[in-house]
Design a protein around this motif. Structure first.
Motif, short mmCIF file in Angstrom:
data_model
loop_
_atom_site.label_atom_id
_atom_site.label_comp_id
_atom_site.label_asym_id
_atom_site.label_seq_id
_atom_site.Cartn_x
_atom_site.Cartn_y
_atom_site.Cartn_z
N ILE A 115 0.90 -1.17 0.00
CA ILE A 115 0.00 0.00 0.00
C ILE A 115 0.93 1.21 0.00
CG2 ILE A 115 -1.82 1.27 1.23
CD1 ILE A 115 -2.78 -1.48 0.38
N ARG A 175 9.61 2.51 7.82
CA ARG A 175 9.17 1.11 7.78
C ARG A 175 10.35 0.13 7.76
NH1 ARG A 175 5.52 2.97 3.08
NH2 ARG A 175 7.33 2.09 2.01
N MET A 185 5.47 14.01 -5.16
CA MET A 185 4.38 14.01 -4.17
C MET A 185 3.77 15.39 -4.01
SD MET A 185 5.50 11.75 -0.92
CE MET A 185 6.49 10.31 -1.20
O1 PMV Z 1 10.16 7.86 1.27
P1 PMV Z 1 10.22 8.37 -0.15
O2 PMV Z 1 10.22 9.86 -0.20
O3 PMV Z 1 11.37 7.77 -0.91
O4 PMV Z 1 8.89 7.93 -0.91
C1 PMV Z 1 8.60 6.59 -1.25
C2 PMV Z 1 7.38 6.49 -2.08
C3 PMV Z 1 7.11 5.13 -2.70
O5 PMV Z 1 8.27 4.34 -2.73
C4 PMV Z 1 6.66 5.34 -4.14
C5 PMV Z 1 5.98 4.40 -1.98
C6 PMV Z 1 6.32 3.80 -0.65
O6 PMV Z 1 5.39 3.70 0.17
O7 PMV Z 1 7.46 3.36 -0.42
#
Ligand code: PMV
Length: 352
Positions: free
Chosen positions: A16, A158, A212
């Motif tokens: 997700i 995460r 984003m």
């Molecule tokens: O944490 P960022 O800024 O690299 O954004 C990650 C965004 C996605 O990889 C497309 C989705 C996700 O939940 O990891």
């Protein structure tokens, strides 16, 4: 006395997707997200941090090259937050060395292409925060550290956990409840595997930060997604993971990848992260699943794509060999793959 610690963290790949910030400084997302942390050695960041009274400023090296630490930038924020936690500990334990007052030197290495849509920022900031937590001997839990890693790169929060992980968006304006929690450890469902198809290892065109921001400002589909789609999907996929229900897990993972890329397309100007090879891999997996479903079976594989053209295919161990053979058959140039499980025996499918 040398004050130094090394830690490593793996990449995670979302089922997700997180896409959109409601607070760009604290990195608070517009929706919950959920990922699987990859536990193989191939996709990790390893970071060493050292504190020393002789250092004259904080410094950072990424893959051997020194990078500027921008004042008030994300790296500076993570370092400052970790020093603050160390200062709290020193206030409680006056005999501890005053490491919070020393500058730090940090060296980080990825063992995979940086910024190719393979979430290098996720493993990078998670490893940075872990190495500082170890250097500073902080008693913090992974969820507590996730609050800080999140301020480096949202998805990094995460990577503090292995296995199946949710990032709860939270509702507090100060971000104190926007953190990662474990849905299930890796051992809960060891049969799940991820195949990474590196379609291109070029740096991606639109960074997740600017992408984003543009999406939040211009996409009406994003508003529908965050209000009416993601909350239900989070519930259903979490249940599917708990029950080890691959069919539901796969269905939601593919739907959510599709919607994330639809939201990117709904952005003005539009963002295209996938290319023709990415779309051909989708068709292959759709067809592979159709054959199984037509014979009364379950979905056997799920594709997902982040902010780049590379495919991640989730499947169960019993299907890995078949899928690799399929991919190599349809994309003969895909003649280099790693076989960490020894599934192909000594000769492999391809010699090289
Ligand atoms: O944490 P960022 O800024 O690299 O954004 C990650 C965004 C996605 O990889 C497309 C989705 C996700 O939940 O990891």
């Amino acid at each position: 006395m040398v004050y130094q610690a090394t830690a490593s963290a793996p990449v995670n790949i979302a089922c997700i997707k997180y896409w959109g910030k409601r607070d760009t400084k604290l990195i608070l997302p517009t929706n919950d997200s959920l990922s699987v942390t990859l536990d193989q050695d191939h996709l990790r960041s390893t970071t060493t941090s050292r504190a020393d009274p002789s250092f004259t400023k904080d410094r950072l090296w990424l893959n051997g090259t020194e990078e500027e630490i921008k004042p008030n930038g994300r790296t500076a924020t993570c370092i400052a937050e970790m020093k603050r936690l160390r200062a709290d500990l020193e206030a409680e334990k006056p005999n501890e060395p005053k490491l919070s007052q020393f500058y730090v030197h940090i060296a980080s290495k990825n063992n995979f292409p940086t910024a190719a849509g393979l979430a290098s920022s996720a493993s990078g900031f998670a490893a940075l925060v872990k190495s500082l937590a170890s250097l500073y001997q902080l008693p913090s839990t992974p969820s507590e550290l996730s609050l800080i890693a999140r301020q480096g790169s949202g998805s990094a929060c995460r990577s503090l956990f292995g296995g199946f992980v949710a990032w709860e968006m939270g509702s507090s304006p100060d971000g104190s409840d926007s953190l990662a929690v474990e849905i299930a450890p890796r051992e809960h469902w060891p049969e799940i595997h991820a195949l990474i198809c590196v379609v291109s290892d070029d740096k991606k065109g639109t960074s997740s930060t600017s992408g984003m921001q543009r999406t939040v400002e211009t996409s009406t589909l994003l508003q529908h997604r965050i209000k009416h789609v993601v909350p239900e999907r989070m519930k259903v996929i979490s249940e599917a993971i708990k029950k080890r229900d691959f069919n539901t897990f796969a269905k939601i993972t593919m739907q959510d990848s599709n919607q994330f890329h639809a939201v990117a397309l709904d952005t003005d100007p539009p963002i295209f992260y996938m290319n023709d090879v990415s779309r051909a891999i989708i068709s292959l997996i759709v067809e592979y699943n159709r054959v199984s479903v037509d014979a009364g079976g379950p979905l056997k594989a799920a594709y997902t794509y982040d902010a780049g053209p590379n495919a991640v295919i989730y499947t169960l161990k019993e299907n890995v060999k078949e899928i690799v053979e399929l991919v190599v058959n349809y994309f003969p140039q895909a003649n280099q793959f790693k076989d960490p499980f020894g599934l192909f025996g000594s000769d492999g499918v391809q010699g090289n």
